[in-house]
Design a protein around this motif. Structure first.
Motif, mmCIF file in Angstrom:
data_model
loop_
_atom_site.group_PDB
_atom_site.id
_atom_site.type_symbol
_atom_site.label_atom_id
_atom_site.label_comp_id
_atom_site.label_asym_id
_atom_site.label_seq_id
_atom_site.Cartn_x
_atom_site.Cartn_y
_atom_site.Cartn_z
ATOM 1 N N PHE A 88 69.571 55.622 -15.414
ATOM 2 C CA PHE A 88 69.199 55.141 -16.739
ATOM 3 C C PHE A 88 68.544 53.776 -16.588
ATOM 4 N N ASP A 89 67.499 53.533 -17.366
ATOM 5 C CA ASP A 89 66.752 52.267 -17.268
ATOM 6 C C ASP A 89 66.267 52.033 -15.837
ATOM 7 N N GLU A 90 66.129 53.104 -15.060
ATOM 8 C CA GLU A 90 65.756 52.987 -13.634
ATOM 9 C C GLU A 90 66.699 52.032 -12.894
ATOM 10 N N LEU A 91 67.937 51.971 -13.360
ATOM 11 C CA LEU A 91 68.877 50.979 -12.846
ATOM 12 C C LEU A 91 70.310 51.518 -12.753
ATOM 13 N N ASP A 141 66.498 60.939 -26.688
ATOM 14 C CA ASP A 141 65.517 60.441 -25.738
ATOM 15 C C ASP A 141 64.224 61.271 -25.853
ATOM 16 N N GLU A 174 66.721 51.167 -28.867
ATOM 17 C CA GLU A 174 66.433 51.649 -27.512
ATOM 18 C C GLU A 174 66.014 53.129 -27.588
ATOM 19 N N GLN A 175 65.053 53.467 -26.735
ATOM 20 C CA GLN A 175 64.348 54.746 -26.888
ATOM 21 C C GLN A 175 65.226 55.974 -26.717
ATOM 22 N N ASP A 176 66.347 55.862 -26.011
ATOM 23 C CA ASP A 176 67.185 57.062 -25.866
ATOM 24 C C ASP A 176 67.766 57.509 -27.206
ATOM 25 N N SER A 214 57.723 48.859 -30.453
ATOM 26 C CA SER A 214 57.794 49.755 -29.295
ATOM 27 C C SER A 214 57.351 51.176 -29.605
ATOM 28 N N TRP A 248 71.986 45.179 -27.228
ATOM 29 C CA TRP A 248 70.749 44.564 -27.692
ATOM 30 C C TRP A 248 71.069 43.789 -28.970
ATOM 31 N N ASP A 264 75.718 53.288 -29.127
ATOM 32 C CA ASP A 264 76.178 53.022 -27.753
ATOM 33 C C ASP A 264 77.649 52.595 -27.717
ATOM 34 N N ILE A 324 76.832 47.748 -19.483
ATOM 35 C CA ILE A 324 75.957 47.137 -20.497
ATOM 36 C C ILE A 324 76.664 46.240 -21.505
#
Ligand code: FEO
Length: 391
Positions: free
Chosen positions: A23-26, A52, A79-81, A111, A145, A163, A193
């Motif tokens: 997720f989040d490339e992380l 998503d 957030e896009q998801d 966004s 966020w 979330d 997070i």
């Protein structure tokens, strides 16, 4: 995917993502995840969050299977998801308004390029009547966020928490049935997070406590029909209480640092301190983050390379600094060949933590009797401080 009934007129229309592993490339997702979206019917009908963008077609299929019309899309989080399929929903239901707070509105316009006239803004405590049902919005910023909020369905006492209180866990169970599995996923998710915003999360829990909640419906993972279960877990995680544990992220190039790690593990165990080593060349960072939630002490073990700390340890120290766990004590140990700035660099990376930093144990080459004596001293110092904390 199939529409799933929660109660009469209230449906899950989201998507399960069994295969997603990052997720989040992380953030590693060993158990996949879900993007929960919910329909609440009344004279007017609301869709709470979307999915998503990679799963947009599943949401569209579910909405088609459900067969109704949407008047409001509640956006709890930009957030896009959760928001990424809002444009597709607006294409299907052009009359629908996106209901959210001003900050989230700005982020969605930036966004997702949603035009301003599509929005209806609300603030903390505002209600939205669906006729026989009422949705109430509560601002819960910094989960994770600044624009995050939750939505409460008053009549059925369902909290749509996005979330907050969720878990990255793909499961066919609509409601939590395997609590042990869910708590591990939820703790990991909190660590990854939300932990940096522990103080905000504490106040959000008080907001939830003030509501009468029968069901918590997060946007990731199964729903809670016993809400106290997850609320109690969160209360423990955000509390100031730490455990009699040492988290030991380590990396070793030629075995010297590893010999120090092995000795320190034994030294801590013989003092009845729980120790959790993480080999940074192999570890899942989500597991490391989860372990940081309630441990009293972190000891970073790192060899010197290129005149400083090994990059794997730099990453772990940076992560610990960024996640801001409630850790009280930090130690640094390691081996070096001729010099370098390992301790200085690692100390800077964790500089924002409110911790006591113990004297480092840095040994030239392979540890011998004196090196092991220093590690025993370190274990004694940790024990002394844990006892002072009464843990
Ligand atoms: Fe699940 Fe912050 O998005």
């Amino acid at each position: 995917m199939a529409v799933r009934k929660i109660k009469s007129g209230i449906y899950w229309v989201g998507s399960l993502d069994w295969d997603r592993r990052l997720f989040d490339e992380l953030i590693p997702l060993p158990d996949g995840t879900t993007y929960n979206a919910y329909i609440v019917e009344g004279e007017k009908t609301a869709l709470i969050d979307t999915v998503d963008p990679t799963k947009e077609s599943e949401l569209v299929e579910n909405l088609s299977q459900w067969g109704g019309s949407i008047d409001f899309v509640i956006a709890n989080h930009a957030e896009q998801d959760h928001s990424g399929s809002i444009p597709a929903v607006l294409e299907l239901f052009p009359q629908a308004k996106v209901v959210t707070n001003p900050k989230c509105k700005g982020m969605l316009m930036d966004s997702l390029l949603i035009p301003e006239e599509k929005f209806m803004t609300i603030k903390d405590g505002d209600t939205l009547s669906l006729g026989e049902r009422t949705l109430q919005s509560f601002m819960t910023p910094w989960v994770h966020w600044p624009e995050t909020m939750v939505t409460y369905l008053k009549e059925e006492r369902i909290l749509f928490s996005c979330d907050f209180l969720g878990s990255h866990l793909a499961t066919s169970e609509l409601f939590v049935r395997d609590k042990e599995r869910v708590v591990e996923s939820a703790k990991r998710y909190y660590a990854e997070i939300m932990m940096p915003f522990r103080t905000s999360i504490k106040s959000h829990l008080q907001k939830v406590d003030a509501l009468k909640v029968d069901i918590i419906a997060p946007s990731h993972g199964p729903l809670y029909d016993e809400p106290q279960f997850i609320l109690d877990c969160y209360r423990e995680w955000v509390s100031d209480t730490v455990k009699n544990e040492v988290i030991l992220p380590f990396v070793s190039m030629h075995g010297s640092t590893r010999a120090m790690v092995d000795y320190l593990i034994d030294a801590l165990m013989s003092r009845d301190i729980t120790v959790k080593p993480f080999n940074l060349t192999r570890t899942d960072t989500g597991e490391l983050a989860k372990a940081l939630v309630d441990a009293a002490t972190i000891v970073i073990a790192c060899p010197t390379v290129l005149a400083g700390p090994h990059p794997a340890a730099v990453y772990a120290a940076y992560l610990a600094g960024a996640l801001r766990p409630k850790t009280k004590i930090v130690g640094i140990i390691g081996s070096y060949g001729w010099g370098g700035k390992t301790v200085e660099v690692l100390s800077q990376l964790i500089g924002n933590l409110q911790v006591e930093v113990l004297d480092p144990v840095m040994i030239k080459g392979y540890p011998e009797k004196e090196g092991f004596r220093l590690l025993d001293n370190l274990a004694d110092e940790i024990l002394k401080r844990h006892r002072a904390l009464k843990i």
